[in-house]
Design a protein around this motif. Structure first.
Motif, PDB file in Angstrom:
ATOM      1  N   LEU A  78       0.760  -1.155   0.171  1.00 37.21           N
ATOM      2  CA  LEU A  78       0.084  -0.006   0.009  1.00 37.21           C
ATOM      3  C   LEU A  78       0.767   1.247  -0.020  1.00 37.21           C
ATOM      4  CD1 LEU A  78      -2.799  -1.195   2.605  1.00 37.21           C
ATOM      5  CD2 LEU A  78      -2.963  -1.520   0.163  1.00 37.21           C
ATOM      6  N   ASP A  79       2.253   1.173  -0.212  1.00 32.32           N
ATOM      7  CA  ASP A  79       3.146   2.145  -0.065  1.00 32.32           C
ATOM      8  C   ASP A  79       3.036   2.958   1.327  1.00 32.32           C
ATOM      9  OD1 ASP A  79       5.149   3.725  -1.152  1.00 32.32           O
ATOM     10  OD2 ASP A  79       3.751   5.107  -2.191  1.00 32.32           O
ATOM     11  N   ALA A  80       2.605   2.345   2.359  1.00 33.67           N
ATOM     12  CA  ALA A  80       2.511   3.008   3.615  1.00 33.67           C
ATOM     13  C   ALA A  80       3.821   3.745   4.097  1.00 33.67           C
ATOM     14  CB  ALA A  80       2.052   2.188   4.564  1.00 33.67           C
ATOM     15  N   ASP A  81       4.004   4.628   4.981  1.00 28.62           N
ATOM     16  CA  ASP A  81       5.197   5.281   5.094  1.00 28.62           C
ATOM     17  C   ASP A  81       5.447   4.721   6.596  1.00 28.62           C
ATOM     18  OD1 ASP A  81       5.293   7.401   3.159  1.00 28.62           O
ATOM     19  OD2 ASP A  81       3.498   8.289   3.991  1.00 28.62           O
ATOM     20  N   GLY A  82       4.929   3.828   7.346  1.00 27.29           N
ATOM     21  CA  GLY A  82       5.098   3.390   8.486  1.00 27.29           C
ATOM     22  C   GLY A  82       3.820   2.362   8.823  1.00 27.29           C
ATOM     23  N   VAL A  83       3.919   1.883  10.192  1.00 26.50           N
ATOM     24  CA  VAL A  83       2.842   1.081  10.656  1.00 26.50           C
ATOM     25  C   VAL A  83       2.742   0.987  12.026  1.00 26.50           C
ATOM     26  CG1 VAL A  83       4.185  -1.158  10.491  1.00 26.50           C
ATOM     27  CG2 VAL A  83       1.688  -1.231  10.100  1.00 26.50           C
TER      28      VAL A  83
END
Length: 138
Positions: A78-83
């Protein structure tokens, strides 16, 4: 609450519909119906356990490993920048479903408006030290 009344047990058993993301021998992961961000999912042990204080170590390790695997997957996919990986244990800690679960919440810099539930501010160093001494296991 009995296992027969547990919504997550119903999801694991297939009696309650869910969008399954991953499943193995010990864990079941599915999309959260009230997502904090795109891709927010939950990881649960298949065996009913009320909370963090009661989950067997083997199931906790399995949920943590699945959570880590899915955290990597949501960041990549999802091309997230972090979690965020979040567990709430007890009503006072915002637990609302009393079957141990881990939230996997992808974070998107500048694209989500989630904030910390508290504002981190420096504490009293002496009080911190005293509490640490009380909690020391050795």
């Amino acid at each position: 609450m009995s296992q027969s009344d547990c919504v997550f047990c119903g999801i694991v058993a297939g009696a309650i519909p869910s969008t399954r993301v991953f499943e193995d021998e010990r864990t079941y992961a599915f999309m959260d119906l009230a997502p904090a961000s795109e891709g927010h999912l939950l990881v649960v042990p298949k065996a009913h356990t009320k909370n963090l204080l009661e989950i067997p170590a083997e199931d906790l390790a399995a949920v943590a490993a699945t959570g880590q695997r899915l955290a990597r997957h949501v960041v990549e996919t999802l091309d997230a920048d972090g979690v965020n990986l979040i567990n709430s244990c007890g009503e006072a800690a915002w637990q609302t479903v009393f079957h141990f679960h881990l939230h996997v919440i992808p974070r998107y810099a500048g694209r989500d408006d989630l904030t910390l539930p508290w504002v981190p501010t420096p504490g009293d160093p002496e009080a911190i030290k005293a509490t640490g001494e009380r909690l020391a296991l050795v």
